[in-house]
Design an enzyme around this catalytic site. Structure first.
Site, PDB file in Angstrom:
ATOM      1  N   LYS A 235     -12.680  -0.137   5.995  1.00  0.00           N
ATOM      2  CA  LYS A 235     -12.847  -0.934   4.789  1.00  0.00           C
ATOM      3  C   LYS A 235     -14.004  -1.909   4.909  1.00  0.00           C
ATOM      4  O   LYS A 235     -14.867  -1.988   4.044  1.00  0.00           O
ATOM      5  CB  LYS A 235     -11.562  -1.719   4.477  1.00  0.00           C
ATOM      6  CG  LYS A 235     -10.323  -0.865   4.447  1.00  0.00           C
ATOM      7  CD  LYS A 235     -10.381   0.193   3.377  1.00  0.00           C
ATOM      8  CE  LYS A 235      -9.105   0.997   3.344  1.00  0.00           C
ATOM      9  NZ  LYS A 235      -9.160   2.128   2.430  1.00  0.00           N
TER      10      LYS A 235
ATOM     11  N   TYR B 158       0.839  -1.195   0.000  1.00  0.00           N
ATOM     12  CA  TYR B 158       0.000   0.000   0.000  1.00  0.00           C
ATOM     13  C   TYR B 158       0.883   1.258   0.000  1.00  0.00           C
ATOM     14  O   TYR B 158       1.724   1.415   0.887  1.00  0.00           O
ATOM     15  CB  TYR B 158      -0.889  -0.052   1.246  1.00  0.00           C
ATOM     16  CG  TYR B 158      -1.530   1.224   1.699  1.00  0.00           C
ATOM     17  CD1 TYR B 158      -1.335   1.681   2.996  1.00  0.00           C
ATOM     18  CD2 TYR B 158      -2.365   1.974   0.856  1.00  0.00           C
ATOM     19  CE1 TYR B 158      -1.948   2.841   3.442  1.00  0.00           C
ATOM     20  CE2 TYR B 158      -2.968   3.128   1.299  1.00  0.00           C
ATOM     21  CZ  TYR B 158      -2.752   3.564   2.594  1.00  0.00           C
ATOM     22  OH  TYR B 158      -3.352   4.714   3.042  1.00  0.00           O
TER      23      TYR B 158
ATOM     24  N   ILE C 160      -6.858  -5.073   7.908  1.00  0.00           N
ATOM     25  CA  ILE C 160      -8.032  -4.214   7.749  1.00  0.00           C
ATOM     26  C   ILE C 160      -9.013  -4.698   6.694  1.00  0.00           C
ATOM     27  O   ILE C 160     -10.134  -4.214   6.638  1.00  0.00           O
ATOM     28  CB  ILE C 160      -7.665  -2.747   7.463  1.00  0.00           C
ATOM     29  CG1 ILE C 160      -7.039  -2.569   6.097  1.00  0.00           C
ATOM     30  CG2 ILE C 160      -6.758  -2.200   8.523  1.00  0.00           C
ATOM     31  CD1 ILE C 160      -6.904  -1.085   5.753  1.00  0.00           C
TER      32      ILE C 160
ATOM     33  N   ASP D 247      -1.401  -6.270   9.345  1.00  0.00           N
ATOM     34  CA  ASP D 247      -2.448  -5.285   9.098  1.00  0.00           C
ATOM     35  C   ASP D 247      -3.614  -6.028   8.456  1.00  0.00           C
ATOM     36  O   ASP D 247      -3.531  -6.420   7.291  1.00  0.00           O
ATOM     37  CB  ASP D 247      -1.898  -4.184   8.179  1.00  0.00           C
ATOM     38  CG  ASP D 247      -2.908  -3.066   7.938  1.00  0.00           C
ATOM     39  OD1 ASP D 247      -4.119  -3.289   8.161  1.00  0.00           O
ATOM     40  OD2 ASP D 247      -2.493  -1.981   7.515  1.00  0.00           O
TER      41      ASP D 247
END
Lengths: 445, 548
Positions: A283, A158, A245, A243
Site C-alpha cells: 500500500k 477489511y 499496512i 495491522d
C-alpha cells in the site's frame, strides 16, 4: 469418525476437503463481485470513457513516478547487482534461508522506523518476511489461536479478513461493534461486549486484531484508544495484533500513533510479548505485485515459530535484494514518504470536497487510499438489502464500483468505501462528475 | 466442542480413578466413587466421570502401543543443541502422536503455556516450538557455521544433505549472455507492481508447462490453465493437503520418504501421515499388499485415508516408478476412492535412463489410460529446484480436477510468487533452445557425478540402491554401524558429521523402517569434490572398523 461417506451422489466421485468446498474465502461477496463488473467493462480514458471506474480497489498509484525515476537513476543496466554482475545474481538466486536477507530486514526496519518519525525503533531480527500482509495475518492467526478460538475485530473491517483469519485456520472472528456516534472509534464497552459474546458461546478469545490506520474508515486509531486496547488485552491475557499496512499513507505524520510507540516505553515483558505488528509494502509503496509482507513481534516464541512457518510463504530473494537498497536509501525514503503523504492528502481533499458539493458527507478521515462515504439518506430501507440495492444502482447506472459497508460487516447501513488512489486525477474528476449528475437527477424527483 | 473451563485437565480425574496401589485399595478407589451413584448427584457425577476418564486413557494407551512403528523425529526447522538425543527423539515422537489425536485432546494435554511468556500461543505453535532437534537441521547448521570451499575452506563441512542443484553453471552463461533480461525485467514497474493473479501469470504458466513437457521428453503436453503457481514446493504440498483432506484425516506415504512431509503436510492442516514401510529386500519398491494392509488397518482404527503421496523420481532413493507401478497405484486409488499426489519435483533431474527404467509422469499415464479417473490425480512440480534457483521460490500444482484448481487458486493468495520474479522466470525459460540445452546438460552432469560417487563408494565396500533420478543416492551403511538400531544410525550420522565432516540425511529423518540407510545428495558436488568426499568417508570407515 466417518468412513468413506459419499457426498450427494454415489458415482465414486472423489471428494474434496471442507476447506476446499467452503465459501469462507469470501470471494462471492459484493466486494469481489464488483471487480468482475469492472473486468468486463473497464473504464479507459480514450477507448472506453463510459466504462466502469474501479473505486473498490485499494491500490496506491499516486507516487509511482517517484519509484520509477529512482530506480532508473540508481540502477541502470547491470548495476543492481553491483560489481558482481551475473555471479551476484546467481548468488542471490541461491539464497533460500527463511530468515530473509539481512540487508533487506535492516532496510525494512529502517523504513518502518522512518514512517513512525523515529518514535519507535525496530529490531531487524524480529522481522519475519511473508509473501504479503495477507499471509502475515493468516500466519499470526495460526500461531496465536487454535481452531474454534476467536479473534476480536472491530467493525467495519477489511473483507479479506474473513478469508485470511478464518479460512484455513478454523479460527472465528467476533466483531467489536463500532458506529458513527463516535466516528467508529473502539469503546471499552464495545470491547467488553464482544468479549462477553464470545464467552457466552463458550468460545475462547485469543486476541484483538485492529487495522491502524483503519480500512475501510481511512482514519487513524487515537492514542487513548490504543492504550485502552493494550490494557484490555493485558487484563484478559490475550494478544494484540496491529495491522499497520497503511501507516505510510497517513496524511499528517503527527496524527499517527503506532502501537510500537506505546510498547517502546514499556519495560514489562509480559505486556510487550502480546503485541504483534503486520506491515507490507503493497500500500505505502504501491508495490502489491511484489508480495512483500512482514510480521514484527515482541514475542520471541512467536518470531521463531513465524519464521519456521514462513517456509510456506517466502519472499523471493531477488525481490528482497531489489528492494533492500531502495529502502535503505534514507534520503530517498524520506522524500518518498513525504511526497506520497502530500499527494494522498490532496486526493482525499479533492474527493471529499467533490462529494460535499453533491450533498454527500464522509467520515472525517486522515489516512489511507479511500474515504468512508455516508449514503444512508439515499436508502429505501435501512437494511442490508437496501444498501445492496443502492450499490447495484451505483454500479449499473453510474458505472462506479464502490464497496458496500455490509461487506465490511458494518452494523450501520448506508456506508460505502470509495478508493481514490488507484486512478489518475482526471479519472477521479470524471467519477465525481457522474456522482454529481446522479445526485442532481435525484433532487429533481 | 464447548468447554466451560479451558484449562481443566482430565489428568486430575485420572488421578482420582483407580490406577495405583494394590488390588484391594484399587478396588476401593473405584468402588467408593461409584457408590456415589446411589448416594446423590455429586456422587453420580464422579461415578460417571471417573470410569469415562479411565476408559478414555485406556484407549489412548492402547492406541499408542498399537502403532506399527515408533514415530521418528518430526522434521523441525531450527536446532538449538549440537547433538540429537535419541531419548529426546522418542519423547518428541510421542509429541507427534499427541498432536495427531483428535483436536480436543491436543488442546487439553498440550496446555500451551510456554515458560517465559505470560500469554499463550496456540497448540500448533507450541508443537512447532517444541519440535525436536532433528539431524536434518543440526547438520544444516553445522554446514552454515563451517561451509566447505575448495580453496577457501578445504576442511569445512561438505553439504550432502539438502537436495538442491546448486553447482550447476549453465545459468551463468544465460545470465552473462542476457544481463538486461536478468536485471532490468525486475525493474520495469508498470505492469509488475499492480495486483496480478496470485496463482501466476499466464505467460509464466505457459513457460512452466513447456519446461515440464521438456522434462518428460515431450511425452505429455501440459495445459497451462491446469497449473497453479505458488511460492515453493512446501506451499504446494500444503495447499493440496488443505484441499484434499480434513483435519483428522490422513494420507498414506510409502517410506522412506521426503523429510519435509512432516512439516508440509502436518504442521498446520491437522492431517496425518501414515507411513507404509518399503524394505531393502524389495529394493524399497512399493508393495501393493503392504499398502492395502495399511489402508485397512487405518480404516479399522477409524482414520479416514484421503489420499496417497508418492514421489517420482523417488525421494530419497532416486528410483523411477515404472508405468506398471503407476497403473497399480491408480487402480488402488480408484478402488478406494482416494486422491493421488504425485510429487514430481525432481523430474528435471532424471539422469539414469536406459539401464534403470524410464521416467513416466503421472500425467502421461493418466493421458493414455481410458477409464482412469483423472480427477483424483494431482502433480507437484518445483521450478526453483530444477532451475537451480531455489531463492526464487516458484513451484506448481498441476491438477485435472477443476474444483481443486479453483480452491488452490484462491489459496495461493496466501503464498503467491512475486511479480518481478515471475517476469524474470518468463525470460529465463521461454526460450525453447535454452530449455533443451539446460535439461540435457543438467542430466549429463548429474549422471557423471552420480557414477563417480557410486564407484567411489563401491571401492569402500559401500553399496547404494540404483538411482536414476533426483539429486541424491540412497546409501547402505549398515555395515558401519556399531549396533543395528536407530541409536546406531544416529551414532554413525554423528561420526560422519564430526569426523568425516560431511552432512548427510539419516534414514530416520525419512522414516525408513530399517536403520543404516543414508541419503547423500551429490548435486552440490563438482567432479573434483567427489574424491574429497570419498577420503572423508574412508576416514570414517577406518574409525568405525577400529572400534568394532
Amino acid at each position: 469418525m466417518m468412513e468413506r461417506s459419499s457426498n450427494n451422489n454415489n458415482n465414486n466421485v472423489v471428494e474434496l476437503s471442507r476447506v476446499a468446498v467452503s465459501d469462507t474465502h469470501g470471494e462471492d461477496s459484493p466486494y469481489f463481485a464488483g471487480w468482475k463488473a469492472y473486468d468486463e467493462n473497464p473504464y479507459d480514458e480514450s477507448h472506453n470513457p463510459s466504462g466502469v471506474i474501479q473505486m473498490g480497489l485499494a491500490e496506491n498509484q499516486v507516487s509511482f513516478d517517484l519509484l520509477e525515476s529512482y530506480l532508473e537513476k540508481k540502477n541502470p543496466e547491470g548495476s543492481m547487482w553491483g560489481s558482481k554482475g551475473a555471479p551476484g545474481f546467481r548468488e542471490n538466486a541461491l539464497f533460500q534461508d527463511y530468515h530473509g536477507l539481512k540487508s533487506f530486514r535492516q532496510a525494512m526496519a529502517s523504513f518502518m522506523q522512518q514512517i513512525r518519525g523515529g518514535k519507535a525503533s525496530f529490531d531487524p531480527d524480529r522481522i519475519v518476511l511473508t509473501a504479503g500482509a495477507t499471509a502475515a495475518n493468516e500466519l499470526l492467526t495460526f500461531i496465536l489461536a487454535d481452531p474454534n478460538d476467536a479473534l476480536l475485530v472491530p467493525t467495519p473491517y477489511y473483507p479479506g479478513f474473513d478469508r485470511d483469519l478464518r479460512w484455513r485456520t478454523g479460527v472465528r472472528i467476533v466483531p467489536i461493534h463500532c458506529d458513527s456516534s463516535n466516528h467508529f472509534q473502539i469503546t471499552p464497552e464495545a470491547l467488553e461486549q464482544a468479549y462477553q459474546t464470545a464467552r457466552d458461546s463458550n468460545i475462547r478469545v485469543r486476541g484483538v486484531l485492529i487495522t491502524n490506520p483503519s480500512n475501510p474508515l481511512g482514519a487513524t486509531v487515537q492514542k487513548k484508544v490504543l492504550e485502552n486496547l493494550l490494557d484490555f488485552c493485558v487484563r484478559k491475557n490475550i494478544h494484540l495484533v496491529s495491522d499497520e499496512i497503511y501507516s505510510g499513507s497517513v496524511f499528517h505524520a503527527s496524527e499517527f500513533t503506532s502501537v510500537a510507540e506505546i510498547v517502546e516505553n514499556i519495560d514489562d515483558v509480559s505486556v510487550k510479548e502480546r503485541v504483534h505488528i503486520v506491515y507490507s509494502l503493497s500500500k505505502d509503496l504501491g508495490l502489491p505485485g511484489f508480495r512483500v509482507g512482514t510480521i514484527y513481534s515482541y514475542n520471541d516464541n512467536v518470531v521463531r515459530t513465524a519464521r519456521r512457518m514462513s517456509s510456506f510463504t517466502l519472499v523471493s530473494s531477488q525481490t528482497q535484494h531489489m528492494l533492500a537498497s531502495m529502502l535503505s536509501d534514507e534520503e530517498f525514503t524520506e522524500k518518498y514518504i513525504r511526497i506520497n503523504r502530500e499527494r494522498l492528502r490532496r486526493r482525499y481533499e479533492t474527493i471529499v470536497e467533490g462529494l460535499k458539493k453533491a450533498g454527500i458527507e464522509c467520515l472525517k478521515g486522515n489516512a489511507g487510499l479511500f474515504c468512508w462515504m455516508n449514503l444512508g439518506f439515499l436508502l429505501h430501507t435501512k437494511t442490508k438489502e437496501g444498501e445492496l440495492e443502492l450499490w447495484d444502482v451505483i454500479l449499473k447506472e453510474l458505472k462506479l464500483n464502490i464497496s458496500p459497508g455490509s461487506s465490511c460487516h458494518c452494523s450501520e447501513y448506508g456506508w460505502f468505501r470509495v478508493c481514490f488512489a488507484n486512478m489518475s486525477e482526471k479519472t477521479l474528476d470524471i467519477a465525481l462528475e457522474r456522482i454529481h449528475e446522479f445526485m442532481d437527477r435525484r433532487r429533481k424527483f | 466442542m464447548t468447554r466451560t473451563e479451558p484449562n481443566r485437565s482430565p489428568k486430575s480425574d485420572s488421578e482420582n480413578s483407580g490406577n495405583g496401589g494394590g488390588g484391594g485399595t484399587t478396588a476401593m478407589r473405584v468402588i467408593v466413587p461409584l457408590q456415589g451413584v446411589v448416594q446423590g448427584r455429586g456422587g453420580l457425577f464422579l461415578g460417571s466421570v471417573i470410569p469415562c476418564a479411565f476408559f478414555y486413557f485406556l484407549q489412548f494407551y492402547l492406541k499408542r502401543n498399537r502403532k506399527n512403528e515408533p514415530d521418528r523425529n518430526p522434521d523441525s526447522e531450527d536446532s538449538n543443541s549440537g547433538s540429537p538425543d535419541p531419548t529426546r527423539s522418542q519423547s518428541v515422537g510421542n509429541l507427534t502422536e499427541l498432536t495427531s489425536l483428535p483436536r480436543s485432546l491436543s488442546r487439553i494435554l498440550l496446555s500451551p503455556r510456554i515458560s517465559g511468556g505470560a500469554v499463550s500461543v496456540s497448540g500448533r505453535a507450541g508443537f512447532v516450538i517444541k519440535g525436536g532437534d532433528s539431524p536434518y537441521h543440526v547438520g544444516q547448521k553445522r554446514v552454515e557455521e563451517d561451509p566447505y570451499d575448495e580453496s577457501g575452506n578445504p576442511d569445512g563441512v561438505i553439504e550432502l544433505g539438502s537436495a538442491q542443484n546448486v553447482k550447476f553453471n549453465l545459468e551463468d552463461d544465460w545470465v552473462s549472455e542476457n544481463p538486461r533480461e536478468v536485471i532490468s525485467d525486475g525493474l520495469c514497474m508498470s505492469g509488475i507492481a499492480s495486483y496480478e493473479p496470485s496463482h501466476g501469470l499466464m505467460e509464466l504458466k505457459m513457460a512452466v508447462a513447456g519446461f515440464m513437457s521438456e522434462a518428460t521428453k515431450n511425452s505429455v503436453s501440459f495445459d497451462p490453465s491446469q497449473l497453479v503457481l505458488t511460492s515453493g514446493a512446501a506451499s504446494a504440498i500444503e495447499i493440496l493437503s488443505f484441499c484434499l483432506a480434513d483435519s483428522g484425516n490422513a494420507f498414506l506415504v510409502p517410506t522412506p520418504c521426503s523429510p519435509g512431509y512432516d512439516r508440509d503436510v502436518k504442521w498446520r492442516t491437522g492431517v496425518d501421515l501414515i507411513h507404509v514401510p518399503c524394505r531393502s529386500a524389495d529394493n524399497f519398491n512399493i508393495s501393493m499388499l503392504v499398502l492395502d494392509r495399511a489402508f485397512y488397518q487405518a480404516k479399522k482404527r477409524g482414520v479416514r485415508i484421503r489420499g496417497i503421496i508418492i514421489s517420482n523420481p523417488w525421494n530419497p532413493t532416486g528410483t523411477l516408478l515404472s508405468r506398471e507401478n503407476l497403473y497399480a497405484l491408480l487402480d488402488f486409488a480408484r478402488e478406494r476412492n482416494i486422491h493421488i499426489i504425485s510429487n514430481e519435483i525432481f523430474a528435471g533431474a532424471v539422469h539414469g535412463e536406459g539401464g534403470g527404467g524410464e521416467f513416466a509422469s503421472m500425467a502421461e499415464v493418466v493421458d493414455t489410460e481410458e477409464n482412469v479417473d483423472k480427477e483424483r490425480v494431482h502433480i507437484i512440480y518445483d521450478l526453483s529446484k530444477d532451475l537451480s534457483f531455489p531463492g526464487l521460490r516458484t513451484a506448481a500444482i498441476y491438477s485435472f480436477n477443476d474444483n481443486v484448481l479453483s480452491a488452490s487458486r484462491k489459496l495461493t493468495k496466501l503464498s503467491p510468487v512475486s511479480s518481478p520474479t515471475q517476469h524474470l522466470l518468463v525470460s529465463a525459460i521461454s526460450s525453447p533452445k535454452f530449455v533443451q540445452r539446460f535439461v540435457k546438460t543438467n542430466r549429463e552432469r548429474l549422471m557423471r557425478i552420480y557414477t563417480e560417487l557410486v564407484k567411489g563408494l563401491k571401492e569402500l565396500g559401500i553399496e547404494c540402491t540404483r538411482s536414476n533420478g533426483g539429486l541424491f543416492c540412497w546409501v547402505d551403511m549398515r555395515g558401519l554401524m556399531s549396533s543395528y538400531s536407530e541409536k546406531g544410525e544416529i551414532e554413525l550420522w554423528n561420526k560422519l558429521l564430526k569426523i568425516g565432516k560431511i552432512n548427510v540425511i539419516p534414514g530416520s529423518c525419512c522414516h525408513c523402517i530399517e536403520p543404516g540407510w543414508f541419503r547423500v545428495c551429490f548435486s552440490n558436488l563438482s567432479e573434483r569434490d567427489v574424491s574429497v568426499v570419498m577420503n572423508r568417508i574412508r576416514k570414517v570407515c577406518e574409525s568405525c572398523k577400529s572400534q568394532h
